[in-house]
Design a protein around this motif. Sequence first.
Motif, mmCIF file in Angstrom:
data_model
loop_
_atom_site.group_PDB
_atom_site.id
_atom_site.type_symbol
_atom_site.label_atom_id
_atom_site.label_comp_id
_atom_site.label_asym_id
_atom_site.label_seq_id
_atom_site.Cartn_x
_atom_site.Cartn_y
_atom_site.Cartn_z
ATOM 1 N N PHE A 180 5.813 -9.826 -36.396
ATOM 2 C CA PHE A 180 4.950 -10.944 -36.116
ATOM 3 C C PHE A 180 3.849 -10.668 -37.361
ATOM 4 C CE2 PHE A 180 6.180 -10.426 -31.938
ATOM 5 C CZ PHE A 180 6.848 -11.557 -31.637
ATOM 6 N N VAL A 199 -0.931 -16.131 -38.593
ATOM 7 C CA VAL A 199 -0.769 -17.747 -39.135
ATOM 8 C C VAL A 199 -1.910 -17.627 -40.126
ATOM 9 C CG1 VAL A 199 -1.015 -20.018 -38.915
ATOM 10 C CG2 VAL A 199 0.326 -18.732 -37.104
ATOM 11 N N SER A 250 7.944 -12.952 -38.369
ATOM 12 C CA SER A 250 8.259 -12.754 -39.697
ATOM 13 C C SER A 250 9.536 -12.215 -40.049
ATOM 14 C CB SER A 250 7.033 -12.087 -40.349
ATOM 15 O OG SER A 250 6.960 -10.602 -39.567
ATOM 16 N N TYR A 270 -2.549 -16.149 -32.983
ATOM 17 C CA TYR A 270 -1.686 -17.072 -33.423
ATOM 18 C C TYR A 270 -0.761 -16.535 -34.460
ATOM 19 C CZ TYR A 270 -4.440 -19.847 -30.345
ATOM 20 O OH TYR A 270 -5.035 -20.622 -29.401
ATOM 21 N N ARG A 314 3.276 -15.880 -36.572
ATOM 22 C CA ARG A 314 4.306 -16.445 -37.066
ATOM 23 C C ARG A 314 5.368 -15.396 -37.043
ATOM 24 N NH1 ARG A 314 2.608 -18.648 -41.340
ATOM 25 N NH2 ARG A 314 2.231 -20.562 -40.412
ATOM 26 N N GLY A 321 9.927 -17.493 -38.616
ATOM 27 C CA GLY A 321 9.348 -18.755 -38.825
ATOM 28 C C GLY A 321 8.642 -19.500 -37.932
ATOM 29 N N ASP A 322 9.224 -19.260 -36.551
ATOM 30 C CA ASP A 322 8.545 -19.680 -35.413
ATOM 31 C C ASP A 322 7.266 -19.318 -35.137
ATOM 32 O OD1 ASP A 322 11.094 -20.765 -34.799
ATOM 33 O OD2 ASP A 322 11.278 -19.857 -33.101
ATOM 34 N N GLU A 323 6.085 -20.359 -34.578
ATOM 35 C CA GLU A 323 5.028 -19.799 -34.143
ATOM 36 C C GLU A 323 4.857 -19.516 -32.854
ATOM 37 O OE1 GLU A 323 1.863 -22.421 -35.931
ATOM 38 O OE2 GLU A 323 2.794 -22.263 -37.950
#
Lengths: 332, 355
Positions: free
Chosen positions: A38, A41, A24, A20, A22, A106-108
């Motif tokens: 990435f 999280v 970056s 999982y 985010r 910022g999206d996961e």
Amino acid sequence: MTANAPNSTAPKTLGADKLYVRVSAISSLNALVTRFEFQRVDGVNFPPFSGGAHTVVEMMDGEKKRLNPYSLMSDPTDLRTYAISVRRDDQGRGGSLFMHRKVKVGDEMVLSYPMNLFALDLRARKHLFVAGGIGITPFLAQIKQLEATGGNWELHYSCRSPDLGSYVDELTGHYPHSTTIYYDDEKQFIDLDNLLDGQPVGTHLYVCGPKGMIDWVRNTATASGWPLAHVHHEEFLAPQPGKPFAVRLNKSGLTLEVGAHESLLEAIERLGVDAPYLCRGGACGQCETDVLDSDGTFLHRDHWLEDDEKNSGEKIMPCVSRFEGKTLVLNR
Amino acid sequence: MTLQFNNETFRDDYSFHNSQRAIDRFPFPFHEDSYMYAVNMEQHQGGPADSVYEKRFDVDEHYVAEMADRAKVLDDDPLRCQSLPHMALAGWDLLELIMVSKSEDYPDLFELHREGHKWHWINKPLGIEDHFTFMDDTTLPYAPMEYITRQTQGDFCVLDQRKDNLWMDAGMVTTQADWSLDFDIGMNFFEWHAPVPLAHEKGIFKRALKFLLNIRQGAPARRLNWTMTVNPLLDTSPENYHKWGIQKTTLTPENIGAKQHLRVELQTFFRLPRSNALVFPIRCYLMSFQDIVTKPKWGRRLNRVVRDLPEELATYKGFIENRPMMLEYLSQFDDGLPTSFGVWPDEDITPLLQR
């Protein structure tokens, strides 16, 4: 499966955990290629990986889930970050366009554990890399790995033009003596016959790029007497669009229509049926599926099944292969 | 729970013994009353509490004694540990996998402290403490694979993956069921399995290889295998057959319950991330017939499996000569009652190993 389950993940494959992450950082390298970085999280390091490995990126595009494999091209010794580079494909099925247009810092997102179908042969005395366009990505991680372990390598990288030469500056800056760049629009071409002729015994040759380049390199190497066991290639097989067709899934008792722009595997997943997969590119064999009945023509596009298996009409690789005809019943 | 380590031997006076806890958690390999080869793989993602399946690398009461036995075998025959030059990176992969797993799974026994490439390893049961630089061979007393497998129960085959095959290119093998690393080194999956009867014809190895090639990071797998050993010997190698083979003739109806052991291998498979190699730990558990039959279901079932095993397999597993005497002993514990499906001795536990 209902649409109001945005956090649902794909059926677990072989029990492997998902990563999982985010987003970056996003950086546009040129008109076609964008780099995505990435971080996890939970803040811990990523698992180590070997040069040439890919990850499958899950994209929630509205109600549609897309799963695309991309080579990991970050430094395998820096495990705070994973990075991929995505080439925009305007004629593709939408995965790369989604990454380019919809994904924001910022999206996961969810990544699979790394999987390597293009590993270095570590017996090699020397690694000779031939890259075309976006085919440079697996070599970037392999070069970092070899630099960290004292390996001997040489890269020949062909791009359309200086404008579209992803990572050219980084490569020529860090490794000026090991890297040669060729620009198509400046009429620069790899002199393959000479290149192959001058290699020391024990060299392994790796090629990644468009299908035409792979065939050219393999054929030239074979004609020059190279053992094919020393010639490695990775071809980015994406599922090709085709005519819609109907399928019955025997075990699940479901009938479904595979759309023109989705793969058979994606259609099966869309109905919530648990189907195994690893590479989604016709290479690993994990999604091999038994055909119970058929009346029509198979469009086999994988690298997995043997010719006799393809002709038998008893097997299909639903990640890339399609079907045209009246009846198709799968044991799924 | 703090583990008590047995003071015991696997040679000479054979003082090896299993505690009640070890008997209760023995990985009995038969899920039904007969046996035939199958691709009996499952996930290696934990298991019932205190079972041998629970941790990534099971550490039990035999740990310290097994490591002392391994050191003796290596003193006599250094070729039990070999690594071809291209497997150096896989050796570091294996060291990392074991140190991380053991320090997380047994924090009271093992500690790993990492700052970048500066690592600090503490192995309390063996009294080992080392500071070293990860990926720098010169900072450890042995090469990384040898260093960590001198501290870990079970044999280790480190398999290179290339050309859609697996290659036995490194390993630490001192507790094997009659095969030799020195003979098999460099062989591929089909070559080193060539002596196994019946399984090739059934296509077992082709399917098993496809499965193994696809094992990936974060998703290890496991299976059980088994054979028979007279006396609790860990080192039943071809190199030492002249020492242990003859012991098969020492069985009598009086001593068979104590001397005859069922030898079970818990085989696990992990993808090694940096090298893309596959490590195949083979962990050996020994239990005497007299301990097995303390579990009524196991006693009944073992009698039926040994009785009905095809002759080729009884020959390959090396007990065809002693089978009549084994059955004479085991049949006393088979009252003919039906047995429940699954490997567990108690009937109310859901079977984990389905196949």
